[in-house]
Design an enzyme around this catalytic site. Structure first.
Site, mmCIF file in Angstrom:
data_model
loop_
_atom_site.group_PDB
_atom_site.id
_atom_site.type_symbol
_atom_site.label_atom_id
_atom_site.label_comp_id
_atom_site.label_asym_id
_atom_site.label_seq_id
_atom_site.Cartn_x
_atom_site.Cartn_y
_atom_site.Cartn_z
ATOM 1 C CD GLU A 1 -30.789 -41.729 53.348
ATOM 2 O OE1 GLU A 1 -30.427 -42.425 52.367
ATOM 3 O OE2 GLU A 1 -31.480 -42.163 54.265
ATOM 4 C CG PHE B 1 -35.797 -33.442 55.342
ATOM 5 C CD1 PHE B 1 -34.572 -33.185 54.725
ATOM 6 C CD2 PHE B 1 -36.675 -32.379 55.526
ATOM 7 C CE1 PHE B 1 -34.236 -31.903 54.317
ATOM 8 C CE2 PHE B 1 -36.350 -31.095 55.114
ATOM 9 C CZ PHE B 1 -35.128 -30.856 54.515
ATOM 10 C CD GLN C 1 -39.241 -38.662 50.897
ATOM 11 O OE1 GLN C 1 -39.703 -38.482 52.009
ATOM 12 N NE2 GLN C 1 -38.078 -39.258 50.722
ATOM 13 N NE ARG D 1 -30.407 -47.617 54.698
ATOM 14 C CZ ARG D 1 -29.446 -47.612 53.762
ATOM 15 N NH1 ARG D 1 -28.249 -47.111 54.033
ATOM 16 N NH2 ARG D 1 -29.678 -48.078 52.560
ATOM 17 C CG PHE E 1 -34.244 -45.659 56.105
ATOM 18 C CD1 PHE E 1 -35.426 -45.033 55.741
ATOM 19 C CD2 PHE E 1 -34.220 -47.052 56.093
ATOM 20 C CE1 PHE E 1 -36.544 -45.764 55.371
ATOM 21 C CE2 PHE E 1 -35.347 -47.794 55.740
ATOM 22 C CZ PHE E 1 -36.506 -47.144 55.374
HETATM 23 N N1 MTE Z 1 -32.392 -32.370 50.745
HETATM 24 C C1 MTE Z 1 -33.390 -31.457 50.778
HETATM 25 N N2 MTE Z 1 -33.106 -30.176 50.472
HETATM 26 N N3 MTE Z 1 -34.661 -31.799 51.126
HETATM 27 C C2 MTE Z 1 -34.992 -33.096 51.460
HETATM 28 O O1 MTE Z 1 -36.153 -33.388 51.748
HETATM 29 N N4 MTE Z 1 -34.178 -35.400 51.767
HETATM 30 C C3 MTE Z 1 -33.013 -36.240 52.067
HETATM 31 C C4 MTE Z 1 -31.881 -35.970 51.083
HETATM 32 N N5 MTE Z 1 -31.652 -34.550 50.966
HETATM 33 C C5 MTE Z 1 -33.950 -34.082 51.438
HETATM 34 C C6 MTE Z 1 -32.652 -33.665 51.042
HETATM 35 C C7 MTE Z 1 -33.302 -37.670 52.052
HETATM 36 S S1 MTE Z 1 -33.995 -38.367 53.405
HETATM 37 C C8 MTE Z 1 -32.966 -38.472 50.989
HETATM 38 S S2 MTE Z 1 -33.210 -40.140 51.032
HETATM 39 C C9 MTE Z 1 -32.408 -37.911 49.751
HETATM 40 O O2 MTE Z 1 -32.256 -36.502 49.809
HETATM 41 C C10 MTE Z 1 -33.324 -38.287 48.596
HETATM 42 O O3 MTE Z 1 -32.933 -37.765 47.396
HETATM 43 P P1 MTE Z 1 -31.775 -38.399 46.480
HETATM 44 O O4 MTE Z 1 -31.948 -39.876 46.491
HETATM 45 O O5 MTE Z 1 -32.041 -37.805 45.164
HETATM 46 O O6 MTE Z 1 -30.485 -37.983 47.095
HETATM 47 MO MO1 MOS Z 2 -34.634 -40.740 52.857
HETATM 48 S S1 MOS Z 2 -34.850 -41.149 54.839
HETATM 49 O O1 MOS Z 2 -34.321 -42.427 52.468
HETATM 50 O O2 MOS Z 2 -36.241 -40.514 52.400
#
Ligand code: MTE
Ligand code: MOS
Length: 789
Positions: A721, A233, A202, A315, A349
Site C-alpha cells: 500500500e 486493491f 482476499q 487508520r 485503508f
Molecule cells: N497489487 C496488485 N497488482 N493488485 C492488487 O490488488 N492490492 C494492494 C497491494 N498491491 C493489490 C496490489 C493492497 S490493497 C494490499 S493490502 C496489498 O497489495 C496486499 O498484498 P500484500 O499484503 O501481499 O502486500
Molecule cells: Mo488492502 S486496502 O489492505 O486490501
C-alpha cells in the site's frame, strides 16, 4: 544458510506473469463448472432508500429456463453478513438502503434468461428520504460509529502560542477499485450438503464463515478456494463475500453448481469505493514553520453498512501525523452513514485520506510563511529522540525519513529545478509548471491485533518436489512469487521443484484477509517455520545416512537441491526425502506465525498498533495548461524503503503501480452521483483511470539500500500500500503551477481529485483576482504557445 543459488533477494518474473500474458492463468470465471452449472443474477434496489411494500417472483419463476427466484425468506440460516458487525442483509427484507442493494437472487440456465426473469419480478417500493452526502449525514446526526479520539497536550494553548494559525477545511473524493476482474464466484455442491466455493476474494475465511451462517451449516462443510484474483486493491477484502455467499445459497437451494459474476457496470454501481472524507482543521505553526498544535475533526462517508469503515477511520486517524512530530493534538474521527454503496478497504485503508489533511496544512503554512515546501516538511520530521512519539504513543524507532530526504533531494536536483521552473513560468503566460516534495510514513500491521497471524502447510513428496500452501491470496501483488522464493530458499531446492497451490480454507484454516500490506510479512514467516520444521526432520535422516555424529548434523546445509556439509559430503534432497518415507518420517508440516507486541486501546487512544513503519518520499514535477486545465506529470523521482527486498523486481512493480494508482485517485478519477444517489460514472467511458500514457514519461524509482529491517521476514518490509501515498505531492505540485498564474499571494483551496475542470476553474479564479489588483494582466497577448509544448 548461504544465499548461494537461493532465489531470495533477487529479481524474478511474477510467478503468473507468463500465464497472464498468454491467457493460461486461471481466474474463477475461467473455471469450468460441472455439467448443468446455472447462472445467477442479482435483482438490485433502484432506490437509495425505500420501503418494500410487496415483492413477487411468480411470473419470473414460470419463465422457461428459470430454476428459482429467492428472496430474504428463502435463506435457511441468518440473513446478516458483514466483516465485523453483521449489519448487512444478504437479501433486502422490508426496506432498502442504497441503490444496488441485493433484493432477489435469480437462478437460470443462462444469463439472458436470468435477465428476462429479473425484468419479470415485481417489487413495489415506497420511496423514503435519503442521505446522500457526508454533510447531510452530519446535519442529520447519521453515523455508523462512535467518535474515536486521539489526543495529546493542549491544542488551545499551542494555537495561542503560534505565530501562524490555519483554520481550514479539506475534502477528498472516493475511488473505484477498477480491478480488471470484477466480482466473481462459482459454488459447487458436494456430498453431505457440503459446498466448494471458488471466489475471487482476499478473504477466503470470511467467505467460508458468512456462507456457513447464511446456509445454517458448520464451517467444516464449506471450502473456499481462491485460484488468484485479477486485482483486488481492498475491493475484495469484504465485498467479494456477498456474491460468493449468494452463489452458495443458490447451489444449496437447488443442489446444482451456480456461477455468479458482475459485469463492469454492476460492479461499479453496486460495490463500494475508497471512502470520501471531509475534515475541518486548525493548525498552529511557529515562525520557522514548526507545527505546534493540530486539531482535526474528520468524517468519512461509510455508505449504508459498517463494512470496514470503523478500522478505515482508525487508520486515517493513525496517519493524520504522516511523517511529522506534533507536540499538541486533538484528532476526532467518525463515520457518517449515508444511503450510498457501502465504502470499503482501498489500498492505504484510510491512511492516504488522513495524510492528505496534514499535507494540506504543511502546504498552506509553507505558502504563508514563505518557506520552501520540502524544507518545512523536513523541519517537522520525526527524529530519533524519545520525545518523538506518534499521537497514540508508539515511539518512531528506526526512522528513515532523513536517510531518504537527503539523497532524494540531491538525485532529483530539487532546488535547481525549482529555479528553472520559476524562470520557465515567468516566460510562459499559459503553460505553467510546479514541483513538490512529499514524504510518507506508513504503519504496518492490522490495527485489530488478533488479525496479525498466519499459517502455512508444506508437503514434500518422495521425489523431492514440494507443494506449498499458505493462507495468503494472490491478487497480482506478487505474494506467491515471494512465498515460492522463501520456500525454495529454506529447503534449498530449485524454484521449479516447488508448486504454489491455490489458497484454500481446507489447507490453512482461520486465516486473516490478505490485506494491510502484511501478506508476505505474516505468511512468509509461517512458510519459513513450516520449512524449518521439515528441515529439522530431514537433517536427522541425512545425518544417519551419512553416518555423522550429533555435532556435524547441525552443519548440514540445504542448498542447490542437496543436503550437504561444507566439505562436499552430502546427498540429493530427493534421496533424503525418499529415505524419510522409508523410515516412516512425516514429510508434511504446518507453520504458524503471530506478530509479537501489537496492542491498541481504542478508549484511551493509546497503544502500539504497528510492528514497524514503511518510509518513502517522492519529488513530482507537473505541467498544466491554463486554457484547458489539462495536466501532465513530467518527471517523478521516488526513493522508497522496502527493507532488504524479498524480490526487488516485484517490489519495484508495486512502487510503480501503487504510485500510478495514487495519481489516478488524486487527479482524474472522479465519482459523480445524481440527486437520487445513482452513480453516473459507472463505466470507463465516464470514470477515468490512468492509462499507460499517464505514467510519468521520466519515472525514476529507487529502492533504499542497506535497509534491512529487524524482526521481519528475511529483513524485508511490506510494500503493497505505501507507494500509493507517494503520489500525494502531485496535489502540491499542481497547486504550485496554478499559483504561478497569480500576481498576488492569495491562499488557494483545492479539492481532491484535482481534475482538469478543477484546475481550469482555479486558474480562472486566480486570474480574476489578478484582474482586480491589476486590470492589465488580462490584456497580455495570447501567444500560440500551446502548440509548441
Ligand atoms: N497489487 C496488485 N497488482 N493488485 C492488487 O490488488 N492490492 C494492494 C497491494 N498491491 C493489490 C496490489 C493492497 S490493497 C494490499 S493490502 C496489498 O497489495 C496486499 O498484498 P500484500 O499484503 O501481499 O502486500
Ligand atoms: Mo488492502 S486496502 O489492505 O486490501
Amino acid at each position: 544458510m548461504s544465499t548461494k543459488e537461493s532465489p531470495l533477494h533477487r529479481d524474478a518474473p511474477h510467478e503468473s506473469g507468463l500465464g497472464h500474458v498468454t491467457g493460461t492463468a486461471i481466474y474463477v470465471d475461467d473455471m469450468a463448472g460441472p455439467t448443468g452449472t446455472l447462472h445467477a443474477m442479482v435483482l438490485h434496489s433502484p432506490h437509495a432508500r425505500a420501503r418494500i411494500l410487496s415483492r413477487n417472483g411468480d411470473a419470473a419463476r414460470r419463465l422457461p429456463g428459470v430454476h428459482a427466484v429467492l428472496f430474504a425468506e428463502d435463506i435457511p440460516g441468518t440473513n446478516r453478513i458483514g466483516p465485523i458487525v453483521h449489519d448487512e442483509p444478504l437479501l433486502a427484507e422490508d426496506e432498502v438502503f442504497a441503490i444496488g442493494q441485493s433484493v432477489a437472487l435469480i437462478l437460470a440456465d443462462d444469463l439472458m434468461t436470468a435477465r428476462a426473469a429479473a425484468a419479470a419480478i415485481t417489487v413495489e417500493y415506497q420511496e423514503l428520504p435519503a442521505i446522500l452526502s457526508i454533510q447531510a449525514a452530519i446535519e442529520a446526526g447519521s453515523f455508523s460509529t462512535d467518535p474515536h479520539v486521539i489526543e495529546r497536550g493542549s491544542v488551545t494553548e499551542a494555537l495561542e502560542a503560534a505565530s501562524l494559525v490555519l483554520d481550514g477545511e479539506f475534502q477528498n473524493g472516493g475511488q473505484d477499485h477498477f480491478y480488471l476482474e470484477t466480482q466473481s464466484a462459482l459454488a459447487v455442491p458436494g456430498e453431505h450438503r457440503s459446498i466448494h466455493l471458488y471466489s475471487s476474494t482476499q478473504h477466503p475465511t470470511e467467505v467460508q464463515a458468512m456462507a456457513s451462517e447464511v446456509l445454517g451449516i458448520g464451517r467444516h462443510m464449506i471450502t473456499c478456494e481462491v485460484p488468484r484474483m485479477g486485482g483486488a486493491f481492498g475491493g475484495k477484502e469484504s465485498q467479494a463475500t456477498q456474491y460468493a455467499v449468494l452463489a452458495a445459497l443458490g447451489a444449496q437451494h437447488l443442489g446444482r453448481a451456480v456461477r455468479l459474476w458482475l459485469n463492469r457496470d454492476q460492479d461499479m454501481l453496486w460495490t463500494g469505493n475508497r471512502h470520501p472524507f471531509y475534515s475541518r482543521y486548525q493548525a498552529g505553526f511557529d515562525g520557522e514553520g514548526r507545527i505546534l498544535g493540530f486539531r482535526v475533526e474528520i468524517y468519512s462517508d461509510g455508505g449504508w453498512t459498517q463494512d470496514l469503515s470503523g478500522p478505515v477511520m482508525d487508520r486515517a486517524l493513525f496517519h493524520l501525523d504522516n511523517a511529522y512530530y506534533i507536540p499538541a493534538l486533538h484528532f476526532r474521527g467518525q463515520v457518517a452513514r449515508t444511503n450510498l454503496a457501502s465504502n470499503t478497504a482501498f489500498r492505504g485503508f484510510g491512511g492516504p485520506q488522513g495524510m492528505l489533511v496534514i499535507e494540506e496544512a504543511m502546504t498552506q503554512a509553507a505558502d504563508r510563511l514563505g518557506i520552501d515546501g520540502a524544507e518545512i516538511r523536513r523541519r517537522n520530521y520525526y527524529g530519533e529522540s524519545p520525545r518523538d512519539k506518534c499521537p497514540y504513543g508508539q515511539p518512531v524507532t528506526d526512522c528513515r525519513l532523513d536517510r531518504i530526504y537527503v539523497p532524494l533531494l540531491k538525485s532529483s536536483d530539487y532546488y535547481a529545478r525549482r529555479e528553472e521552473i520559476e524562470a520557465f513560468n515567468d516566460e510562459r503566460p499559459w503553460i505553467k509548471r510546479g514541483i513538490a516534495f512529499g514524504p510518507l510514513k506508513f504503519g504496518i500491521s492490522f490495527t485489530a491485533s488478533m488479525l496479525n497471524q498466519a499459517g502455512a502447510l508444506v508437503l514434500i513428496y518422495t521425489d523431492g518436489t514440494v507443494q506449498l500452501n499458505h493462507g495468503g491470496t494472490e491478487m497480482g501483488q506478487g505474494l506467491h512469487t515471494k512465498m515460492l522464493a522463501i520456500c525454495a530458499h529454506e529447503l534449498g531446492v530449485p524454484l521449479k521443484a516447488v508448486r504454489m497451490m491455490h489458497t484454500a480454507t481446507d489447507k490453512v484454516p482461520n486465516t486473516s484477509a490478505t490485506a494491510a500490506s502484511s501478506g508476505s510479512d505474516l505468511n512468509g514467516q509461517a512458510v519459513r517455520h513450516a520449512c524449518a520444521e521439515l528441515r529439522d526432520r530431514l537433517r536427522s535422516i541425512a545425518a544417519s545416512m551419512l553416518d555423522l555424529d550429533h555435532s556435524s548434523r547441525d552443519d548440514l546445509r540445504f542448498q542447490g537441491g542437496r543436503v550437504q556439509l561444507d566439505d562436499g559430503r552430502g546427498l540429493d534432497f530427493a534421496a533424503v526425502a525418499q529415505q524419510a518415507w522409508l523410515e516412516q518420517c512425516s514429510l508434511s508440516a504446518t507453520g504458524y506465525y503471530r506478530t509479537p507486541g501489537i496492542t491498541y486501546d481504542r478508549e484511551a487512544g493509546r497503544g502500539k498498533p504497528f510492528h514497524y513503519f514503511a518510509y518513502g518520499a517522492s519529488v513530482i514535477e507537473v505541467e498544466i495548461c491554463g486554457l484547458t486545465g489539462e495536466s501532465r506529470v513530467l518527471r517523478v523521482d521516488i526513493l522508497h524503503d522496502v527493507g532488504d527486498s524479498l524480490v526487488p523486481s516485484i517490489d519495484k512493480g508495486q512502487v510503480e503501480g501503487g504510485f500510478v494508482q495514487g495519481l489516478g485517485w488524486l487527479t482524474t478519477e472522479e465519482l459523480v452521483w445524481n440527486e437520487r444517489g445513482y452513480l453516473l460514472t459507472h463505466s470507463p467511458s465516464t470514470y477515468k483511470i490512468p492509462a499507460s500514457g499517464d505514467v510519468p514519461a521520466d519515472f525514476r524509482v529507487t529502492l533504499l539500500e542497506d535497509a534491512r529491517q529487524d524482526d521481519v521476514i528475511h529483513g524485508s518490509k511490506a510494500v503493497g500500500e505505501p507507494p500509493l501515498m507517494l503520489a500525494m505531492s502531485v496535489v502540491t505540485a499542481l497547486r504550485e503551477a496554478i499559483h504561478s498564474f497569480a500576481n498576488t499571494e492569495r491562499p488557494l483551496e483545492l479539492e481532491v481529485p484535482v481534475t482538469a475542470e478543477r484546475i481550469l476553474r482555479a486558474v480562472e479564479n486566480v486570474r480574476a483576482s489578478n484582474e482586480e489588483s491589476d486590470p492589465d494582466v488580462l490584456l497580455s497577448p495570447l501567444k500560440d504557445e500551446h502548440a509548441r509544448t
